[in-house]
Design a protein around this motif. Structure first.
Motif, short mmCIF file in Angstrom:
data_model
loop_
_atom_site.label_atom_id
_atom_site.label_comp_id
_atom_site.label_asym_id
_atom_site.label_seq_id
_atom_site.Cartn_x
_atom_site.Cartn_y
_atom_site.Cartn_z
N UNK A 37 0.99 -1.21 0.03
CA UNK A 37 -0.08 -0.21 -0.05
C UNK A 37 1.03 1.27 -0.01
N UNK A 38 1.96 1.24 0.75
CA UNK A 38 2.89 2.49 0.82
C UNK A 38 3.28 2.61 -0.60
N UNK A 39 3.66 1.74 -1.53
CA UNK A 39 4.12 1.99 -3.01
C UNK A 39 2.75 2.33 -3.74
N UNK A 40 1.74 1.74 -3.55
CA UNK A 40 0.41 2.21 -4.38
C UNK A 40 -0.01 3.66 -4.11
N UNK A 41 0.10 3.91 -2.77
CA UNK A 41 -0.45 5.30 -2.23
C UNK A 41 0.61 6.52 -2.94
N UNK A 42 1.71 6.23 -2.79
CA UNK A 42 2.70 7.08 -3.58
C UNK A 42 2.19 7.11 -4.94
N UNK A 43 1.86 6.29 -5.79
CA UNK A 43 1.81 6.35 -7.06
C UNK A 43 0.29 7.15 -7.16
N UNK A 44 -0.65 6.75 -6.34
CA UNK A 44 -1.99 7.34 -6.38
C UNK A 44 -1.89 8.97 -6.15
N UNK A 45 -1.02 9.22 -5.35
CA UNK A 45 -0.66 10.82 -5.00
C UNK A 45 0.09 11.39 -6.14
N UNK A 46 0.94 10.64 -6.84
CA UNK A 46 1.45 11.12 -8.05
C UNK A 46 0.55 10.99 -9.34
N UNK A 47 -0.70 10.87 -9.23
CA UNK A 47 -1.89 10.84 -10.25
C UNK A 47 -1.40 9.46 -11.15
N UNK A 48 -0.68 8.61 -10.91
CA UNK A 48 -0.62 7.43 -11.73
C UNK A 48 -1.71 6.36 -11.36
N UNK A 49 -2.90 6.69 -11.39
CA UNK A 49 -3.89 5.81 -10.96
C UNK A 49 -4.04 4.60 -11.30
N UNK A 50 -3.72 4.21 -12.80
CA UNK A 50 -3.69 2.97 -12.95
C UNK A 50 -2.59 1.84 -12.57
N UNK A 51 -1.35 2.51 -12.43
CA UNK A 51 -0.41 1.97 -11.70
C UNK A 51 -0.67 1.55 -10.22
N UNK A 52 -1.33 2.78 -9.71
CA UNK A 52 -1.63 2.52 -8.27
C UNK A 52 -2.65 1.30 -7.98
N UNK A 53 -3.75 1.28 -9.08
CA UNK A 53 -4.75 0.24 -8.79
C UNK A 53 -4.03 -1.21 -9.19
#
Length: 236
Positions: A37-53
């Motif tokens: 989740x730490x990784x996906x949350x950083x991607x989410x905050x960077x607006x890389x939503x697909x990678x985060x998902x």
């Protein structure tokens, strides 16, 4: 980084009697779920939503935990076993413990906008197995949510909530327990006044049954089942 990981492992060992060492904790799926989740949350905050998902789905496949990349999680979250769901706008403080099959769920916004839909758990909260915490509510610091409780309103600091719909027990946790309470559900002390009340009510029922039987017996002796009931008073 190593010192932070060690502190995290030690915090889990302090709350779980099962592991014999830190190395066992490294195998806990909840630990890996938080890490992914730490990784996906950083991607989410960077607006890389697909990678985060994508990372979130990969983590769910491996660990069984459903944590939305948008959820904000503090330090030393302990997820004990699987099937825990944490929604997008959920906020979790430090040293929170969540047991299996818990949902931090959202409510349907009436204004058509997403907004804050999921709960906020402040520091040192314990959520018992199967509990459902729903909506943009706040669970105060050191609060305990009992197993299978359904919480839809704000929870005061230090309160212990049980039942459906969840209600506070008669004794707040800060008045009797300062240390960590495994599984979040009080087993005896906070609920003891309620238990005593139930015993008193059961004793009254037995007494009333005896009085009814005595009245029926008096009526039969006075002239059969159609006779008026005697007004004889029975002392309790």
């Amino acid at each position: 980084m190593f010192s932070r990981l060690t502190a995290y492992l030690d915090s889990i060992v302090a709350r779980d009697p099962a592991p014999r060492s830190r190395f066992e904790v490294l195998l806990y799926p909840g630990l890996w779920a938080v890490g992914w989740h730490r990784v996906s949350h950083r991607l989410f905050n960077a607006r890389l939503f697909f990678l985060a998902r994508a990372i979130q789905h990969f983590s769910r496949f491996l660990t069984g935990f459903e944590i939305h990349p948008g959820a904000k999680i503090g330090k030393h979250l302990f997820l004990e076993h699987g099937f825990i769901t944490i929604g997008e706008t959920a906020v979790i403080g430090d040293n929170v413990t969540i047991y299996p099959c818990v949902t931090l769920g959202g409510t349907n916004p009436t204004n058509g906008k997403g907004g804050k839909r999921h709960p906020t758990l402040e520091d040192n909260v314990i959520v018992g197995a199967g509990a459902q915490i729903l909506g943009p509510i706040t669970v105060g610091q050191r609060a305990r949510i009992g197993a299978n409780a359904v919480v839809t309103d704000d929870v005061p600091e230090g309160a212990t909530m049980v039942g459906v719909k969840a209600r506070s027990t008669l004794v707040k946790v800060e008045t009797w327990a300062k240390d960590f309470m495994p599984y979040g559900t009080p087993c005896k002390e906070p609920c003891e006044p309620s238990g005593q009340r139930i015993e008193d009510l059961e004793a009254r029922i037995v007494l009333l049954q005896a009085q009814v039987e005595e009245l029926l017996s008096d009526r039969e002796l006075a002239g059969g089942p159609d006779a008026p009931v005697s007004r004889k008073r029975t002392r309790s």
